[in-house]
Design a protein around this motif. Structure first.
Motif: not given
Length: 641
Positions: A412-439
């Motif tokens: 269960a802990a490993f599954g939760l870590v994968l889920l949280l890491f996946g959500i963090r990855t999705v959120l981080r992808n948004r930061d790379w939208k454009d120069e203004l958002t990233l910086w």
């Protein structure tokens, strides 16, 4: 019945998870593909950021597939060859792949990001196959591959188009390790040849691949250790010495060849190519450099374990140590020493856990700053080393699952870590939208990063938000006072705001700091042009014209090509960029006028043609276009005097 020995107990626990159904390769790869698609699908909507422009939209080397053979025989160069810009690392494989991608995708970033995601899936599959081969067990290999796929630290390599260098060189690196492992298992020279070929492709995609032979030697050493199964017979020191003696006797000619190749490559990359563009030791000496390096490695381990605060920039955000006795450096040495001892002791439990730690530290060597690199800290450096980290974590999970009372909790802990890491990855992808958002996000994560404030100012300036740009540039001045670059950036923003006196003052202050600054004199010339003080402008421009004429010509050629392809919007930007480097080129003004005409911006077109006539009163093309515009378009007013 006699009691089982400790080694037998450990072996029994290690094989316990294999009682579960064994995942088939196809099913494992499909699972990894689904995880990668869920984690990175939202990155497809992002635009070009950072080096993407230099590598793709402004890179003439990738425009024509017929030019590909020349990529492997010449040094790559930047699109704007100023004196301070001597060129980038020669990475011909990466350049060739970008050329093929440009043929299919042109200026559509979604295509390049799709390739990055597909390569990431391929790397996950290679991690699974390699670790399954090493361990002889599929489940820990799948755990490691899944963690590798969704870990948020990978976003800087996968969600950033220019990060393809890390994803692609890792593909070849993994192929090199897998081929070598199969060579050792079969003694077939074809696998050794494939491993060598993969090494070359990896190395000429990114220099960080130079460590691959070291990992081969590490694999040979751990494989040769005496002891059955995962446990190594004590004493450990004797086992290591015996293993080293065996592999040196068996493979000395191969190792001598590897050592010679490594020495030559190291000499080339450090003293000839110098891809890092960094000559001086950090902190001013060897001691501070070692302390800084130790802190960097510990920092990397921290963000691998807890990747909440991610940062696209390190300049000013990670201060270097100033002495070997730096308290943070000493603490880092203690942490690394404890980790090293722990990996050594792990040989009694599972040699492949030690191999995972070895992978992490060996793969990180080229960017650990023992040999200084201009980019002090970067998350994309962890793309390859994270494989070793994921292997260690996967083996810990496997052992947890082998304990009946803890199996459900561990799963269960490993599954939760994968889920949280996946959500963090999705959120981080948004930061790379454009120069203004990233910086904007980077400044929030690292408020003392002067380069992040600089790039945020540049992003504001590119959007015409010059007051906000000036604010960011002044933050940079406060963090790193006395540098000509900030006077120039502020002066350029004032010039675009029409505050010409303030702009001239900033450029003059820049020249006081750096009298030979090409950018400051060029900015002053542009300011005088805007003030219609053409004599003063020419006076300043003559001093720098030999440095910038080529850049202006490049941008003019780009604009002409974009007009021929029916892309006037992009052409406008190219011509304007060219005029930044040569405001006295009538051909650039005429090209800009034609682009404005194509967009129906007739007033701006007429003003541009008049500027061309002001620069060259005998310009027949400018007169012809202006006359034609008067006859066919909306009235454009009387000619300027």
């Amino acid at each position: 019945m006699p009691k089982k020995g400790r080694a037998e107990t450990l072996r029994a626990r290690a094989v316990a998870p294999t009682q579960a159904p064994r995942p088939k390769t196809l099913h494992a790869v499909l699972l990894l593909a689904v995880l990668a698609s869920l984690a990175y699908g939202n990155s497809l909507q992002n635009g070009f950021v950072l080096d993407d422009q230099m590598l793709i939209t402004q890179n003439w080397e990738i425009r024509n597939l017929s030019e590909l053979p020349r990529v492997f025989t010449r040094e790559s160069r930047r699109s704007v060859p100023l004196p301070s810009d001597r060129g980038v690392t020669h990475r011909p494989v990466r350049t060739a792949v970008l050329a093929v991608e440009y043929y299919f995708f042109g200026r559509h970033p979604a295509g390049y990001r799709t390739v990055n995601i597909l390569l990431h899936i391929l790397n996950g599959a290679l991690v699974f196959m390699l670790l399954r081969t090493l361990l002889g067990r599929p489940w820990p290999a799948l755990f490691a591959a899944a963690l590798f796929i969704v870990h948020p630290i990978q976003t800087e390599a996968v969600a950033y188009i220019a990060g393809q260098r890390d994803v692609l060189f890792t593909t070849f690196y993994l192929l090199g390790v897998l081929s070598f492992v199969r060579y050792r298992a079969t003694d077939r020279l074809g696998y050794l040849a494939l491993a060598g070929l993969a090494y070359l492709f990896s190395l000429f995609t990114k220099e960080m691949a130079i460590t691959l032979p070291l990992l081969w030697v590490g694999y040979d050493l751990l494989r040769a250790l005496p002891g059955a199964g995962p446990a190594v017979a004590p004493p450990l020191g004797h086992a290591l010495r015996e293993g080293l003696r065996v592999v040196l006797q068996r493979h000395k000619w191969l190792y001598l060849s590897m050592a010679a190749a490594l020495a030559l490559l190291l000499l080339y990359f450090v003293f000839v190519a110098n891809p890092s563009h960094q000559r001086a030791l950090y902190g001013g000496g060897l001691g501070p450099t070692l302390a800084t390096s130790a802190r960097i490695v510990v920092h990397y381990l921290e963000i691998l374990v807890f990747p909440m605060t991610l940062n696209a920039d390190s300049y000013g955000a990670f201060p270097v140590s100033r002495s070997l006795a730096d308290p943070q450096g000493l603490l880092a040495f203690l942490v690394l020493g404890a980790l090293g001892y722990g990996l050594f002791r792990l040989l009694r439990v599972d040699r492949w856990a030690t191999f995972g730690g070895l992978w992490f530290f060996v793969a990180l060597l080229p960017v650990s700053q023992l040999i200084p690199h201009q980019e002090l800290v970067a998350e994309h450096f962890l793309y390859l080393p994270s494989v070793g980290f994921c292997l260690v974590i996967a083996l810990l999970i496997e052992r947890g699952l082998a304990i009946p009372r803890a199996a459900t909790t561990v799963a269960a802990a490993f599954g939760l870590v994968l889920l949280l890491f996946g959500i963090r990855t999705v959120l981080r992808n948004r930061d790379w939208k454009d120069e203004l958002t990233l910086w904007t996000k980077t400044v929030q994560a690292a408020p003392r990063s002067y380069w992040a404030h600089q790039r945020l100012g540049d992003a504001y300036k590119s959007r015409g938000r010059y007051e906000e740009a000036v604010r960011e540039y002044k933050v940079v001045q406060a963090l790193t006072p006395g540098h000509a670059a900030e006077f120039i950036a502020i002066g350029d923003s004032y010039r675009r705001l029409g505050q010409h006196d303030e702009a001239a003052n900033e450029f003059s202050r820049a020249l006081e700091v750096s009298p030979n600054s090409v950018a400051a004199r060029l900015g002053l010339a542009q300011t005088y042009v805007a003030m219609d003080r053409l004599d003063r402008a020419r006076e300043e421009y003559v001093r720098v014209s030999r440095f910038v004429l080529r850049a202006a010509q490049d941008f003019r050629a780009t604009g002409d090509a974009e007009m021929a392809e029916g892309r006037p919007t992009e052409a406008v930007q190219s011509y304007l960029s060219g005029l930044e480097f040569n405001p006295f080129d009538p051909a650039l003004q005429i090209g800009l006028g034609k682009a404005y005409e194509a967009l129906g911006r007739y007033e701006e077109a007429a003003a541009t043609y008049r500027r061309a006539l002001q620069l060259d009163p005998a310009s027949t093309p400018a007169k012809g276009h202006l006359d034609e515009l008067r006859r066919t378009a909306t009235p454009v007013g009387p000619p300027s005097r």
